[in-house]
Design a protein around this motif. Structure first.
Motif, PDB file in Angstrom:
ATOM      1  N   LEU A  38       0.809  -1.225   0.000  1.00  0.00           N
ATOM      2  CA  LEU A  38       0.000   0.000   0.000  1.00  0.00           C
ATOM      3  C   LEU A  38       0.839   1.270   0.000  1.00  0.00           C
ATOM      4  O   LEU A  38       0.511   2.262   0.644  1.00  0.00           O
ATOM      5  CB  LEU A  38      -0.978   0.004   1.178  1.00  0.00           C
ATOM      6  CG  LEU A  38      -1.994  -1.139   1.200  1.00  0.00           C
ATOM      7  CD1 LEU A  38      -2.764  -1.151   2.498  1.00  0.00           C
ATOM      8  CD2 LEU A  38      -2.923  -1.057   0.010  1.00  0.00           C
ATOM      9  N   GLU A  39       1.917   1.247  -0.751  1.00  0.00           N
ATOM     10  CA  GLU A  39       2.762   2.445  -0.853  1.00  0.00           C
ATOM     11  C   GLU A  39       2.041   3.577  -1.583  1.00  0.00           C
ATOM     12  O   GLU A  39       2.307   4.744  -1.331  1.00  0.00           O
ATOM     13  CB  GLU A  39       4.070   2.105  -1.574  1.00  0.00           C
ATOM     14  CG  GLU A  39       4.954   1.178  -0.763  1.00  0.00           C
ATOM     15  CD  GLU A  39       6.208   0.807  -1.516  1.00  0.00           C
ATOM     16  OE1 GLU A  39       7.004   1.724  -1.822  1.00  0.00           O
ATOM     17  OE2 GLU A  39       6.388  -0.388  -1.799  1.00  0.00           O
ATOM     18  N   ASP A  61      -2.983  14.678  -9.768  1.00  0.00           N
ATOM     19  CA  ASP A  61      -1.557  15.019  -9.826  1.00  0.00           C
ATOM     20  C   ASP A  61      -0.722  13.827 -10.289  1.00  0.00           C
ATOM     21  O   ASP A  61       0.202  13.976 -11.098  1.00  0.00           O
ATOM     22  CB  ASP A  61      -1.052  15.501  -8.466  1.00  0.00           C
ATOM     23  CG  ASP A  61      -1.601  16.859  -8.070  1.00  0.00           C
ATOM     24  OD1 ASP A  61      -2.176  17.571  -8.928  1.00  0.00           O
ATOM     25  OD2 ASP A  61      -1.466  17.213  -6.871  1.00  0.00           O
ATOM     26  N   TRP A  62      -1.025  12.637  -9.770  1.00  0.00           N
ATOM     27  CA  TRP A  62      -0.269  11.443 -10.155  1.00  0.00           C
ATOM     28  C   TRP A  62      -0.495  11.096 -11.619  1.00  0.00           C
ATOM     29  O   TRP A  62       0.434  10.694 -12.320  1.00  0.00           O
ATOM     30  CB  TRP A  62      -0.627  10.268  -9.258  1.00  0.00           C
ATOM     31  CG  TRP A  62      -0.069  10.371  -7.861  1.00  0.00           C
ATOM     32  CD1 TRP A  62       0.664  11.408  -7.337  1.00  0.00           C
ATOM     33  CD2 TRP A  62      -0.201   9.414  -6.821  1.00  0.00           C
ATOM     34  NE1 TRP A  62       0.991  11.142  -6.033  1.00  0.00           N
ATOM     35  CE2 TRP A  62       0.475   9.923  -5.681  1.00  0.00           C
ATOM     36  CE3 TRP A  62      -0.834   8.191  -6.723  1.00  0.00           C
ATOM     37  CZ2 TRP A  62       0.538   9.235  -4.481  1.00  0.00           C
ATOM     38  CZ3 TRP A  62      -0.769   7.500  -5.520  1.00  0.00           C
ATOM     39  CH2 TRP A  62      -0.080   8.011  -4.421  1.00  0.00           C
ATOM     40  N   PHE A  71       7.532   9.636 -13.404  1.00  0.00           N
ATOM     41  CA  PHE A  71       7.014   8.519 -12.616  1.00  0.00           C
ATOM     42  C   PHE A  71       7.384   8.634 -11.142  1.00  0.00           C
ATOM     43  O   PHE A  71       6.667   8.143 -10.283  1.00  0.00           O
ATOM     44  CB  PHE A  71       7.468   7.196 -13.228  1.00  0.00           C
ATOM     45  CG  PHE A  71       6.989   7.064 -14.637  1.00  0.00           C
ATOM     46  CD1 PHE A  71       5.674   6.761 -14.911  1.00  0.00           C
ATOM     47  CD2 PHE A  71       7.840   7.302 -15.701  1.00  0.00           C
ATOM     48  CE1 PHE A  71       5.205   6.676 -16.212  1.00  0.00           C
ATOM     49  CE2 PHE A  71       7.394   7.220 -17.006  1.00  0.00           C
ATOM     50  CZ  PHE A  71       6.067   6.914 -17.259  1.00  0.00           C
ATOM     51  N   GLU A  72       8.469   9.330 -10.852  1.00  0.00           N
ATOM     52  CA  GLU A  72       8.868   9.545  -9.458  1.00  0.00           C
ATOM     53  C   GLU A  72       7.871  10.447  -8.724  1.00  0.00           C
ATOM     54  O   GLU A  72       7.826  10.470  -7.491  1.00  0.00           O
ATOM     55  CB  GLU A  72      10.285  10.124  -9.368  1.00  0.00           C
ATOM     56  CG  GLU A  72      10.434  11.547  -9.905  1.00  0.00           C
ATOM     57  CD  GLU A  72      10.546  11.671 -11.421  1.00  0.00           C
ATOM     58  OE1 GLU A  72      10.710  12.817 -11.888  1.00  0.00           O
ATOM     59  OE2 GLU A  72      10.475  10.656 -12.133  1.00  0.00           O
ATOM     60  N   ASP A  73       7.032  11.178  -9.474  1.00  0.00           N
ATOM     61  CA  ASP A  73       6.026  12.066  -8.884  1.00  0.00           C
ATOM     62  C   ASP A  73       4.622  11.483  -8.977  1.00  0.00           C
ATOM     63  O   ASP A  73       3.637  12.181  -8.734  1.00  0.00           O
ATOM     64  CB  ASP A  73       6.032  13.427  -9.601  1.00  0.00           C
ATOM     65  CG  ASP A  73       7.333  14.182  -9.408  1.00  0.00           C
ATOM     66  OD1 ASP A  73       7.993  13.997  -8.359  1.00  0.00           O
ATOM     67  OD2 ASP A  73       7.709  14.953 -10.312  1.00  0.00           O
ATOM     68  N   SER A  74       4.515  10.212  -9.326  1.00  0.00           N
ATOM     69  CA  SER A  74       3.195   9.631  -9.548  1.00  0.00           C
ATOM     70  C   SER A  74       2.868   8.513  -8.569  1.00  0.00           C
ATOM     71  O   SER A  74       2.180   7.560  -8.897  1.00  0.00           O
ATOM     72  CB  SER A  74       3.083   9.127 -10.984  1.00  0.00           C
ATOM     73  OG  SER A  74       4.034   8.118 -11.238  1.00  0.00           O
ATOM     74  N   GLY A  75       3.360   8.631  -7.375  1.00  0.00           N
ATOM     75  CA  GLY A  75       3.121   7.629  -6.351  1.00  0.00           C
ATOM     76  C   GLY A  75       4.417   6.945  -5.979  1.00  0.00           C
ATOM     77  O   GLY A  75       5.229   6.638  -6.846  1.00  0.00           O
ATOM     78  N   PRO A  76       4.615   6.704  -4.695  1.00  0.00           N
ATOM     79  CA  PRO A  76       5.881   6.130  -4.228  1.00  0.00           C
ATOM     80  C   PRO A  76       6.249   4.796  -4.877  1.00  0.00           C
ATOM     81  O   PRO A  76       7.423   4.514  -5.087  1.00  0.00           O
ATOM     82  CB  PRO A  76       5.656   5.948  -2.728  1.00  0.00           C
ATOM     83  CG  PRO A  76       4.546   6.863  -2.375  1.00  0.00           C
ATOM     84  CD  PRO A  76       3.697   6.999  -3.607  1.00  0.00           C
TER      85      PRO A  76
END
Length: 105
Positions: A38-39, A61-62, A71-76
């Motif tokens: 659930l990251e 935003d993601w 992709f680094e800004d679209s969810g851990p």
């Protein structure tokens, strides 16, 4: 970079952020069937309706980051995902989504 290497390096947006909210037995919602820890948790259906969670600013935003290749800004979890097995969003669907948001290509 050779064309074949460029083709291999290209990563399209993940369809999971548009098509497959994953709801766990406790109500937690994540963006991906591969996100077992659930990251990318974006909410809980016991606290908010799924439609509200799925249309949230975080999800917007993601999705925007995915389309931009950030992709680094679209969810851990997104930087470590096996995106080929998760499915991709077609260029036509990207264009339709951008159009619905008033974004140009």
């Amino acid at each position: 970079m050779a064309k074949s290497a460029q083709k291999l390096a290209f990563r399209p947006p993940c369809a999971g952020l548009w098509d497959t909210p994953m709801v766990q037995v406790n109500g937690d919602v994540t963006t991906c069937c591969l996100d077992e820890h659930l990251e990318n948790k974006v909410g809980n259906v016991n606290q908010n309706p799924l439609a509200e969670i799925w249309k949230s600013k975080t999800m917007d935003d993601w999705r925007t980051a995915q389309v931009a290749g950030r992709f680094e800004d679209s969810g851990p979890y997104c930087t470590r995902c096996n995106w080929r097995s998760a499915g991709t969003l077609s260029p036509e669907r990207v264009a339709a989504w951008q159009s619905s948001r008033g974004m140009g290509r």
